[in-house]
Design a protein around this motif. Structure first.
Motif, PDB file in Angstrom:
ATOM      1  N   ILE A  70       0.810  -1.209   0.000  1.00  0.00           N
ATOM      2  CA  ILE A  70       0.000   0.000   0.000  1.00  0.00           C
ATOM      3  C   ILE A  70       0.850   1.268   0.000  1.00  0.00           C
ATOM      4  O   ILE A  70       0.358   2.347   0.235  1.00  0.00           O
ATOM      5  CB  ILE A  70      -0.964   0.006   1.202  1.00  0.00           C
ATOM      6  N   SER A  71       2.125   1.156  -0.290  1.00  0.00           N
ATOM      7  CA  SER A  71       3.034   2.291  -0.217  1.00  0.00           C
ATOM      8  C   SER A  71       3.629   2.582  -1.587  1.00  0.00           C
ATOM      9  O   SER A  71       4.156   1.687  -2.239  1.00  0.00           O
ATOM     10  CB  SER A  71       4.157   1.988   0.775  1.00  0.00           C
ATOM     11  N   PHE A  72       3.544   3.824  -2.031  1.00  0.00           N
ATOM     12  CA  PHE A  72       4.126   4.214  -3.314  1.00  0.00           C
ATOM     13  C   PHE A  72       5.579   4.625  -3.143  1.00  0.00           C
ATOM     14  O   PHE A  72       6.441   4.188  -3.877  1.00  0.00           O
ATOM     15  CB  PHE A  72       3.293   5.326  -3.947  1.00  0.00           C
ATOM     16  N   GLY A  73       5.906   5.454  -2.180  1.00  0.00           N
ATOM     17  CA  GLY A  73       7.287   5.815  -1.871  1.00  0.00           C
ATOM     18  C   GLY A  73       7.990   6.663  -2.906  1.00  0.00           C
ATOM     19  O   GLY A  73       9.123   6.361  -3.263  1.00  0.00           O
ATOM     20  N   PRO A  74       7.375   7.737  -3.428  1.00  0.00           N
ATOM     21  CA  PRO A  74       8.031   8.536  -4.466  1.00  0.00           C
ATOM     22  C   PRO A  74       9.288   9.261  -3.990  1.00  0.00           C
ATOM     23  O   PRO A  74      10.132   9.615  -4.807  1.00  0.00           O
ATOM     24  CB  PRO A  74       6.950   9.542  -4.871  1.00  0.00           C
ATOM     25  N   ASP A  75       9.441   9.444  -2.686  1.00  0.00           N
ATOM     26  CA  ASP A  75      10.633  10.107  -2.158  1.00  0.00           C
ATOM     27  C   ASP A  75      11.706   9.109  -1.735  1.00  0.00           C
ATOM     28  O   ASP A  75      12.779   9.506  -1.297  1.00  0.00           O
ATOM     29  CB  ASP A  75      10.260  10.991  -0.959  1.00  0.00           C
ATOM     30  N   ARG A  76      11.422   7.827  -1.854  1.00  0.00           N
ATOM     31  CA  ARG A  76      12.365   6.780  -1.483  1.00  0.00           C
ATOM     32  C   ARG A  76      13.393   6.608  -2.598  1.00  0.00           C
ATOM     33  O   ARG A  76      13.052   6.625  -3.772  1.00  0.00           O
ATOM     34  CB  ARG A  76      11.595   5.473  -1.272  1.00  0.00           C
ATOM     35  N   PRO A  77      14.672   6.437  -2.241  1.00  0.00           N
ATOM     36  CA  PRO A  77      15.678   6.192  -3.285  1.00  0.00           C
ATOM     37  C   PRO A  77      15.358   4.924  -4.079  1.00  0.00           C
ATOM     38  O   PRO A  77      14.760   3.987  -3.557  1.00  0.00           O
ATOM     39  CB  PRO A  77      16.978   6.019  -2.507  1.00  0.00           C
ATOM     40  N   LEU A  78      15.760   4.906  -5.326  1.00  0.00           N
ATOM     41  CA  LEU A  78      15.567   3.765  -6.219  1.00  0.00           C
ATOM     42  C   LEU A  78      16.919   3.074  -6.372  1.00  0.00           C
ATOM     43  O   LEU A  78      17.933   3.739  -6.623  1.00  0.00           O
ATOM     44  CB  LEU A  78      15.066   4.278  -7.570  1.00  0.00           C
ATOM     45  N   ASN A  79      16.953   1.754  -6.231  1.00  0.00           N
ATOM     46  CA  ASN A  79      18.234   1.074  -6.405  1.00  0.00           C
ATOM     47  C   ASN A  79      18.368   0.505  -7.817  1.00  0.00           C
ATOM     48  O   ASN A  79      17.437   0.554  -8.625  1.00  0.00           O
ATOM     49  CB  ASN A  79      18.464   0.020  -5.313  1.00  0.00           C
TER      50      ASN A  79
END
Length: 86
Positions: free
Chosen positions: A15-24
């Motif tokens: 249920i989490s989009f996480g647009p501010d989370r770094p992408l690996n």
């Protein structure tokens, strides 16, 4: 984790989009590979990089991207899937 591999997006939680989370690196290749070719099959045998476990969710995307000539890894032969992209 089936919800993580059925579409083009990556996921942190269902249920989490996480647009501010770094992408690996593994997540980025999943997005790129899936948008070009769709979901990879089980055709990848063996280890394409020593640090990519063949049972990891991202292995078909990383190995498929290597087969497509998109990535070659680092000079030491590793891919470093968990390293963030900038």
């Amino acid at each position: 984790r089936d919800h993580c591999v059925t579409g083009v997006q990556t996921c942190a939680l269902p249920i989490s989009f996480g647009p501010d989370r770094p992408l690996n690196r593994a997540e980025l290749l999943k997005i790129l590979y899936a948008s070009k070719f769709g979901r990879p099959g089980d055709m990848f045998e063996g280890d394409c990089f020593p640090d990519v476990d063949r049972n990891a969710w991202y292995a078909p995307y990383v190995c498929g991207s290597k087969d497509a000539g998109w990535v070659s890894g680092y000079p030491d032969g590793t891919f470093r899937p968990s390293q963030n992209v900038s």
